[in-house]
Design a protein around this motif. Structure first.
Motif, PDB file in Angstrom:
ATOM      1  N   SER A 105     -12.439   3.572   2.288  1.00 38.74           N
ATOM      2  CA  SER A 105     -11.084   3.052   2.124  1.00 38.74           C
ATOM      3  C   SER A 105     -10.204   3.450   3.299  1.00 38.74           C
ATOM      4  O   SER A 105      -9.439   2.637   3.828  1.00 38.74           O
ATOM      5  CB  SER A 105     -10.477   3.561   0.812  1.00 38.74           C
ATOM      6  OG  SER A 105      -9.142   3.140   0.670  1.00 38.74           O
ATOM      7  N   LEU A 106     -10.313   4.701   3.728  1.00 39.91           N
ATOM      8  CA  LEU A 106      -9.517   5.172   4.858  1.00 39.91           C
ATOM      9  C   LEU A 106      -9.940   4.484   6.154  1.00 39.91           C
ATOM     10  O   LEU A 106      -9.103   4.129   6.984  1.00 39.91           O
ATOM     11  CB  LEU A 106      -9.656   6.687   4.998  1.00 39.91           C
ATOM     12  CG  LEU A 106      -8.970   7.532   3.919  1.00 39.91           C
ATOM     13  CD1 LEU A 106      -9.317   9.003   4.096  1.00 39.91           C
ATOM     14  CD2 LEU A 106      -7.460   7.337   3.976  1.00 39.91           C
ATOM     15  N   ARG A 107     -11.233   4.298   6.329  1.00 36.15           N
ATOM     16  CA  ARG A 107     -11.729   3.702   7.569  1.00 36.15           C
ATOM     17  C   ARG A 107     -11.397   2.218   7.661  1.00 36.15           C
ATOM     18  O   ARG A 107     -11.064   1.706   8.734  1.00 36.15           O
ATOM     19  CB  ARG A 107     -13.247   3.898   7.678  1.00 36.15           C
ATOM     20  CG  ARG A 107     -13.802   3.488   9.034  1.00 36.15           C
ATOM     21  CD  ARG A 107     -15.275   3.820   9.169  1.00 36.15           C
ATOM     22  NE  ARG A 107     -16.112   2.864   8.449  1.00 36.15           N
ATOM     23  CZ  ARG A 107     -17.444   2.836   8.531  1.00 36.15           C
ATOM     24  NH1 ARG A 107     -18.066   3.746   9.267  1.00 36.15           N
ATOM     25  NH2 ARG A 107     -18.146   1.952   7.862  1.00 36.15           N
ATOM     26  N   ASN A 142      -1.357   4.404   7.396  1.00 40.63           N
ATOM     27  CA  ASN A 142      -2.589   4.582   6.630  1.00 40.63           C
ATOM     28  C   ASN A 142      -2.314   4.579   5.131  1.00 40.63           C
ATOM     29  O   ASN A 142      -1.244   4.992   4.681  1.00 40.63           O
ATOM     30  CB  ASN A 142      -3.267   5.903   7.010  1.00 40.63           C
ATOM     31  CG  ASN A 142      -3.822   5.879   8.414  1.00 40.63           C
ATOM     32  OD1 ASN A 142      -4.306   4.855   8.877  1.00 40.63           O
ATOM     33  ND2 ASN A 142      -3.744   7.011   9.106  1.00 40.63           N
ATOM     34  N   THR A 143      -3.294   4.142   4.377  1.00 43.35           N
ATOM     35  CA  THR A 143      -3.182   4.104   2.925  1.00 43.35           C
ATOM     36  C   THR A 143      -3.487   5.474   2.333  1.00 43.35           C
ATOM     37  O   THR A 143      -4.457   6.128   2.721  1.00 43.35           O
ATOM     38  CB  THR A 143      -4.168   3.071   2.342  1.00 43.35           C
ATOM     39  OG1 THR A 143      -3.919   1.795   2.942  1.00 43.35           O
ATOM     40  CG2 THR A 143      -4.008   2.953   0.837  1.00 43.35           C
ATOM     41  N   ARG A 197       0.835  -1.197   0.000  1.00 46.22           N
ATOM     42  CA  ARG A 197       0.000   0.000   0.000  1.00 46.22           C
ATOM     43  C   ARG A 197       0.871   1.248   0.000  1.00 46.22           C
ATOM     44  O   ARG A 197       1.892   1.297   0.685  1.00 46.22           O
ATOM     45  CB  ARG A 197      -0.908   0.026   1.240  1.00 46.22           C
ATOM     46  CG  ARG A 197      -1.822  -1.171   1.375  1.00 46.22           C
ATOM     47  CD  ARG A 197      -2.604  -1.158   2.686  1.00 46.22           C
ATOM     48  NE  ARG A 197      -1.732  -1.340   3.846  1.00 46.22           N
ATOM     49  CZ  ARG A 197      -1.532  -0.429   4.783  1.00 46.22           C
ATOM     50  NH1 ARG A 197      -2.114   0.761   4.703  1.00 46.22           N
ATOM     51  NH2 ARG A 197      -0.745  -0.683   5.812  1.00 46.22           N
ATOM     52  N   VAL A 226       1.814   4.473   1.465  1.00 45.38           N
ATOM     53  CA  VAL A 226       1.545   5.001   2.807  1.00 45.38           C
ATOM     54  C   VAL A 226       2.206   6.355   3.063  1.00 45.38           C
ATOM     55  O   VAL A 226       1.872   7.031   4.038  1.00 45.38           O
ATOM     56  CB  VAL A 226       1.982   3.998   3.897  1.00 45.38           C
ATOM     57  CG1 VAL A 226       1.187   2.703   3.784  1.00 45.38           C
ATOM     58  CG2 VAL A 226       3.482   3.712   3.821  1.00 45.38           C
ATOM     59  N   ASP A 272      -9.093   0.602   5.631  1.00 47.70           N
ATOM     60  CA  ASP A 272      -7.755   0.304   5.120  1.00 47.70           C
ATOM     61  C   ASP A 272      -7.815  -0.608   3.900  1.00 47.70           C
ATOM     62  O   ASP A 272      -6.892  -1.368   3.629  1.00 47.70           O
ATOM     63  CB  ASP A 272      -6.884  -0.330   6.202  1.00 47.70           C
ATOM     64  CG  ASP A 272      -5.397  -0.032   5.984  1.00 47.70           C
ATOM     65  OD1 ASP A 272      -5.101   0.977   5.321  1.00 47.70           O
ATOM     66  OD2 ASP A 272      -4.558  -0.802   6.463  1.00 47.70           O
ATOM     67  N   PRO A 326       3.405   5.581  12.434  1.00 44.60           N
ATOM     68  CA  PRO A 326       2.160   5.043  13.004  1.00 44.60           C
ATOM     69  C   PRO A 326       2.275   3.539  13.217  1.00 44.60           C
ATOM     70  O   PRO A 326       3.056   2.857  12.541  1.00 44.60           O
ATOM     71  CB  PRO A 326       1.112   5.371  11.940  1.00 44.60           C
ATOM     72  CG  PRO A 326       1.885   5.546  10.676  1.00 44.60           C
ATOM     73  CD  PRO A 326       3.230   6.071  11.060  1.00 44.60           C
ATOM     74  N   ARG A 346       0.133   1.288  12.490  1.00 45.74           N
ATOM     75  CA  ARG A 346      -0.227   0.716  11.192  1.00 45.74           C
ATOM     76  C   ARG A 346      -0.392   1.871  10.217  1.00 45.74           C
ATOM     77  O   ARG A 346      -1.362   2.631  10.305  1.00 45.74           O
ATOM     78  CB  ARG A 346      -1.515  -0.096  11.279  1.00 45.74           C
ATOM     79  CG  ARG A 346      -1.939  -0.655   9.918  1.00 45.74           C
ATOM     80  CD  ARG A 346      -2.989  -1.727  10.037  1.00 45.74           C
ATOM     81  NE  ARG A 346      -3.516  -2.130   8.749  1.00 45.74           N
ATOM     82  CZ  ARG A 346      -2.882  -2.904   7.872  1.00 45.74           C
ATOM     83  NH1 ARG A 346      -1.683  -3.352   8.155  1.00 45.74           N
ATOM     84  NH2 ARG A 346      -3.441  -3.226   6.722  1.00 45.74           N
TER      85      ARG A 346
END
Length: 256
Positions: free
Chosen positions: A229-231, A168-169, A72, A74, A233, A164, A166
């Motif tokens: 997509s953000l929520r 984020n995309t 992804r 990031v 991932d 972070p 994880r």
């Protein structure tokens, strides 16, 4: 105690921080061109293979860098932008004829770089710090409080780029992925697909699976595909295929 890996910078004079701190690495792909390579298909391949590394495109003195983690995008940076807008800059450079290179990184190195943005922060290093710490002696790549690698790239002040837990995309902006920022509504068929007492509910789940059901629920909540997509991932190129099927099947329609 394991000694930190000594890395060499690939772009030591790059203006964006992300480009400046990228280490030399093996090229997995080199000289990719829009004349024979579909960038969206290539990004889908990186996602499917859970790839770690970075992309670089340059044309007429303009550079764009994109960090890939778990396949992804990031983090990204260009001469003018960071994050989503810089990802768009790389795509635009590629479409304008810039050759694209893709370089492999170890997972932990990519993770440490994932917090690099437009500025370094004053940060007290903690026992579990993951990210990049930079001062007048160079840059240190931290993972869970341990120094994994060092890079001889300095800043005139001390600062940190916390990563972070994880990453984020990144999402392409509306100008390049308008469908993802479009608001959609459920049709009657789509509403029935979410109702467990209807026959179409089971048919929908069998045909499209849990992922498409989650997308339908998100649309029912008023989210755009980009927001979902953000929520969740979820990769945007995967959502594009799902949305295409939902629209074609008459389950959703664009809000007028």
């Amino acid at each position: 105690m394991t000694q930190p890996i000594e890395l060499s910078p690939r772009f030591p004079d790059a203006a964006p921080f992300l480009g400046r701190f990228l280490p030399r690495a093996k090229a997995a792909f080199w000289g990719l061109s829009a004349s024979f390579c579909d960038l969206h298909a290539f990004l889908r391949h990186l996602f499917d293979t859970q790839w770690y590394g970075y992309l670089h495109a340059t044309l007429d003195g303009q550079d764009a860098f994109v960090l890939i983690f778990e396949g992804r995008a990031v983090a990204a940076a260009s001469g003018q932008n960071t994050a989503d807008a810089a990802l768009a800059d790389l795509l635009n450079l590629f479409l304008a004829g810039a050759p694209l290179g893709a370089y492999v990184l170890e997972r932990d190195i990519a993770h440490a770089l994932s917090g690099v943005g437009s500025r370094a922060w004053k940060f007290n290093l903690t026992e579990d710090f993951t990210g990049l710490h930079v001062d007048a002696t160079g840059a240190s790549f931290y993972v869970s409080g341990a120094v994994l690698a060092r890079l001889p790239v300095r800043l005139p002040y001390e600062g940190a780029f916390p990563a972070p837990l994880r990453p984020n995309t990144l999402i392409l902006p509306k100008s390049l992925a308008g469908w993802a920022h479009q608001n959609y509504v459920l049709t009657l068929r789509g509403k029935d697909s979410l109702n467990p007492i209807t026959t179409i509910h089971q048919q929908f789940r069998q045909q499209f699976g849990h992922g498409a059901t989650a997308v339908l629920r998100a649309i029912a909540e008023g989210l755009t595909p980009a927001e979902y997509s953000l929520r969740s991932d979820a990769a945007l190129h995967e959502l594009e295929a799902v949305m295409s099927e939902l629209v074609k099947g008459g389950f959703v329609r664009a809000r007028s």
